[in-house]
Write an enzyme that holds these catalytic residues in place. Structure first.
Site, PDB file in Angstrom:
ATOM      1  N   ARG A 242       0.724  -1.173   0.011  1.00 38.55           N
ATOM      2  CA  ARG A 242       0.037   0.135   0.135  1.00 38.55           C
ATOM      3  C   ARG A 242       0.994   1.189   0.095  1.00 38.55           C
ATOM      4  NH1 ARG A 242      -3.448  -2.830  -1.724  1.00 38.55           N
ATOM      5  NH2 ARG A 242      -5.569  -3.080  -0.532  1.00 38.55           N
ATOM      6  N   GLU A 271      -3.526   7.957  -4.030  1.00 34.69           N
ATOM      7  CA  GLU A 271      -3.982   7.448  -5.140  1.00 34.69           C
ATOM      8  C   GLU A 271      -5.190   8.108  -5.689  1.00 34.69           C
ATOM      9  OE1 GLU A 271      -3.846   3.241  -5.811  1.00 34.69           O
ATOM     10  OE2 GLU A 271      -2.081   2.998  -4.927  1.00 34.69           O
ATOM     11  N   HIS A 289      -1.216   0.546  -9.707  1.00 33.53           N
ATOM     12  CA  HIS A 289      -2.155  -0.261  -8.724  1.00 33.53           C
ATOM     13  C   HIS A 289      -2.587  -1.400  -9.553  1.00 33.53           C
ATOM     14  CE1 HIS A 289      -3.944  -0.479  -4.393  1.00 33.53           C
ATOM     15  NE2 HIS A 289      -3.872  -1.604  -4.768  1.00 33.53           N
TER      16      HIS A 289
HETATM   17  P1  NAD Z   1      -0.730 -11.064   5.098  1.00 34.73           P
HETATM   18  O1  NAD Z   1      -1.491 -10.554   6.160  1.00 34.73           O
HETATM   19  O2  NAD Z   1      -0.783 -12.516   4.657  1.00 34.73           O
HETATM   20  O3  NAD Z   1       0.874 -10.768   5.042  1.00 34.73           O
HETATM   21  C1  NAD Z   1       1.210  -9.623   6.086  1.00 34.73           C
HETATM   22  C2  NAD Z   1       2.455  -9.822   6.720  1.00 34.73           C
HETATM   23  O4  NAD Z   1       2.845  -8.405   7.310  1.00 34.73           O
HETATM   24  C3  NAD Z   1       2.240 -10.765   7.881  1.00 34.73           C
HETATM   25  O5  NAD Z   1       3.178 -11.679   7.976  1.00 34.73           O
HETATM   26  C4  NAD Z   1       2.328  -9.905   9.161  1.00 34.73           C
HETATM   27  O6  NAD Z   1       2.767 -10.688  10.089  1.00 34.73           O
HETATM   28  C5  NAD Z   1       3.400  -8.894   8.555  1.00 34.73           C
HETATM   29  N1  NAD Z   1       2.976  -7.568   9.371  1.00 34.73           N
HETATM   30  C6  NAD Z   1       2.084  -6.818   9.867  1.00 34.73           C
HETATM   31  N2  NAD Z   1       2.466  -5.794  10.628  1.00 34.73           N
HETATM   32  C7  NAD Z   1       3.629  -5.565  10.543  1.00 34.73           C
HETATM   33  C8  NAD Z   1       4.685  -4.677  10.737  1.00 34.73           C
HETATM   34  N3  NAD Z   1       4.267  -3.687  11.665  1.00 34.73           N
HETATM   35  N4  NAD Z   1       5.755  -5.111  10.716  1.00 34.73           N
HETATM   36  C9  NAD Z   1       6.205  -6.066   9.926  1.00 34.73           C
HETATM   37  N5  NAD Z   1       5.431  -6.789   9.377  1.00 34.73           N
HETATM   38  C10 NAD Z   1       4.048  -6.693   9.886  1.00 34.73           C
HETATM   39  O7  NAD Z   1      -0.997 -10.015   3.849  1.00 34.73           O
HETATM   40  P2  NAD Z   1      -0.988 -10.590   2.153  1.00 34.73           P
HETATM   41  O8  NAD Z   1      -2.247 -11.175   1.795  1.00 34.73           O
HETATM   42  O9  NAD Z   1       0.326 -11.022   1.995  1.00 34.73           O
HETATM   43  O10 NAD Z   1      -0.927  -9.028   1.538  1.00 34.73           O
HETATM   44  C11 NAD Z   1      -0.172  -8.227   1.963  1.00 34.73           C
HETATM   45  C12 NAD Z   1      -0.574  -6.842   1.437  1.00 34.73           C
HETATM   46  O11 NAD Z   1      -0.354  -6.584   0.176  1.00 34.73           O
HETATM   47  C13 NAD Z   1      -2.083  -6.579   1.675  1.00 34.73           C
HETATM   48  O12 NAD Z   1      -2.398  -6.120   2.986  1.00 34.73           O
HETATM   49  C14 NAD Z   1      -2.300  -5.516   0.697  1.00 34.73           C
HETATM   50  O13 NAD Z   1      -2.291  -4.128   1.219  1.00 34.73           O
HETATM   51  C15 NAD Z   1      -1.373  -5.514  -0.309  1.00 34.73           C
HETATM   52  N6  NAD Z   1      -1.821  -6.057  -1.657  1.00 34.73           N
HETATM   53  C16 NAD Z   1      -1.782  -5.064  -2.634  1.00 34.73           C
HETATM   54  C17 NAD Z   1      -2.228  -5.516  -3.926  1.00 34.73           C
HETATM   55  C18 NAD Z   1      -1.917  -4.504  -4.945  1.00 34.73           C
HETATM   56  O14 NAD Z   1      -2.655  -4.723  -6.175  1.00 34.73           O
HETATM   57  N7  NAD Z   1      -0.841  -3.927  -5.229  1.00 34.73           N
HETATM   58  C19 NAD Z   1      -2.732  -6.945  -4.076  1.00 34.73           C
HETATM   59  C20 NAD Z   1      -2.921  -7.639  -3.041  1.00 34.73           C
HETATM   60  C21 NAD Z   1      -2.383  -7.237  -1.636  1.00 34.73           C
END
Ligand code: NAD
Length: 325
Positions: A242, A271, A289
């Site tokens: 994000r 955005e 995005h």
């Molecule tokens: P997820 O919840 O499986 O993984 C997130 C990881 O981050 C977890 O392992 C969590 O422990 C860790 N985390 C949380 N807070 C933290 C912190 N303060 N410091 C360090 N680590 C921390 O999520 P995911 O399914 O892998 O998706 C990740 C992110 O990717 C989503 O939340 C979304 O915002 C983003 N995303 C973007 C797109 C895009 O179109 N660009 C598409 C899908 C997902």
């Protein structure tokens, strides 16, 4: 008949599932994000049972109030749910769901597409050709950096981060370091990955830093002037999570001053705007995005959102519940 409002047209399979269930499906007739007051107008007094919303919709207490007491669920068409006020949802007993897992492969691929493109200067090279500047092969022409055998630092080893790490190890023989609030020792053993409990330690060592944390108060501006300065001068920053996780102005400064080697980003702080300075920098690649934007994945996200709605309206627990009643 149960009624569903869809805040913007999505691919057909999810909508077909809802209709097959016998629900009335009302889709925003405009192919654009509804302004806040328009969304309120679409919802007010209509007694929808469910809303299928997008990451571009800011869902807060006023939106829940407009939807009224009939609404059981807001199903977000995204894995991230930072656009939704979860406390307000809980207060009104509205279920919130997301669409995890079905987009992991696509987002991991896009992350690699960005990583390879910035390292091999693909966008610059493409522009060079289009501008008619290519006058013949040259030993010093558009030299880039190798991805293979380099060190990748994953920030957030969740569903997507872990898949990127796996591709890095299996496909490119990279060394993987990761920083997360949770340690994953099984993953470390399987992929020879190294945990760094301190972000700075990862930043010091990595040739590529790839961000995969959700947007939370604890991750906002995780990459800022201080943390960017901890990266190697030659390192590249990749972000498909994000936008607000990176201080965009600090990133522009870091690129301009040569504090880091380059960046490739799919998401932006405000955005659809992006820092205007990016336009004039060769060291950054930007995509709008689209990390999950393949035909199949966007269909699957619709199906997942629809299944969450159907479960909620048929008295079951939705498979991808974010907030419990
Ligand atoms: P997820 O919840 O499986 O993984 C997130 C990881 O981050 C977890 O392992 C969590 O422990 C860790 N985390 C949380 N807070 C933290 C912190 N303060 N410091 C360090 N680590 C921390 O999520 P995911 O399914 O892998 O998706 C990740 C992110 O990717 C989503 O939340 C979304 O915002 C983003 N995303 C973007 C797109 C895009 O179109 N660009 C598409 C899908 C997902």
């Amino acid at each position: 008949m149960k009624k569903i409002f869809v805040t913007r047209l999505i691919p057909d399979r999810g909508l077909a599932l809802l209709k097959k269930q016998g629900y009335e499906v009302v889709v925003n007739p405009e192919d654009r994000v509804l302004r806040r007051e328009e969304l309120i107008m679409f919802l007010e007094g209509k007694n929808y049972d469910a809303v299928l919303c997008l990451l571009t919709d800011k869902i807060d207490k006023d939106i829940f109030a407009a939807a009224g007491s009939q609404v059981k669920i807001f199903a977000n068409y995204a894995v991230g749910f930072d656009n939704i006020d979860l406390a307000a949802a809980r207060e009104r007993n509205v279920l919130i769901t997301n669409t995890p897992d079905v987009l992991n492969e696509t987002v991991a691929e896009h992350t690699f597409a960005l990583m390879l493109a910035i390292a091999h200067r693909i966008a610059e090279a493409d522009q060079f050709m289009r501008d008619g500047k290519y006058k013949g092969w040259g030993p010093m022409l558009l030299l880039g950096a190798d991805v293979s055998h380099s060190t990748l630092g994953i920030v957030g080893l969740g569903r997507i981060g872990a898949l990127v790490a796996k591709h890095a190890v299996k496909g490119f023989d990279m060394r993987v370091l990761y920083y997360d609030v949770k340690r994953n020792e099984d993953f470390e053993k399987e992929f020879n990955a190294e945990f760094r409990p301190n972000l700075d330690d990862l930043l010091h060592e990595a040739d590529f830093v790839s961000i995969h944390v959700p947007l939370l108060p604890s991750t906002k501006h995780l990459m800022n002037a201080d943390t960017l300065a901890k990266m190697k001068k030659t390192a590249y920053l990749i972000n498909t999570s994000r936008g607000p996780v990176i201080d965009e102005h600090a990133l522009e400064q870091a690129l301009e001053k040569g504090i880091i080697g380059g960046a490739a980003i799919d998401v932006f702080e405000n955005e659809p705007l992006m820092d205007l300075g990016f336009k004039n920098l060769d060291k950054i690649i930007v995509t709008p995005h689209i990390a999950s934007a393949t035909e199949e994945t966007r269909q699957k996200m619709g199906e997942v959102a629809a299944r969450n709605i159907i479960a909620a309206l048929e008295g079951q627990t939705p498979p991808n519940l974010v907030v419990m009643k």
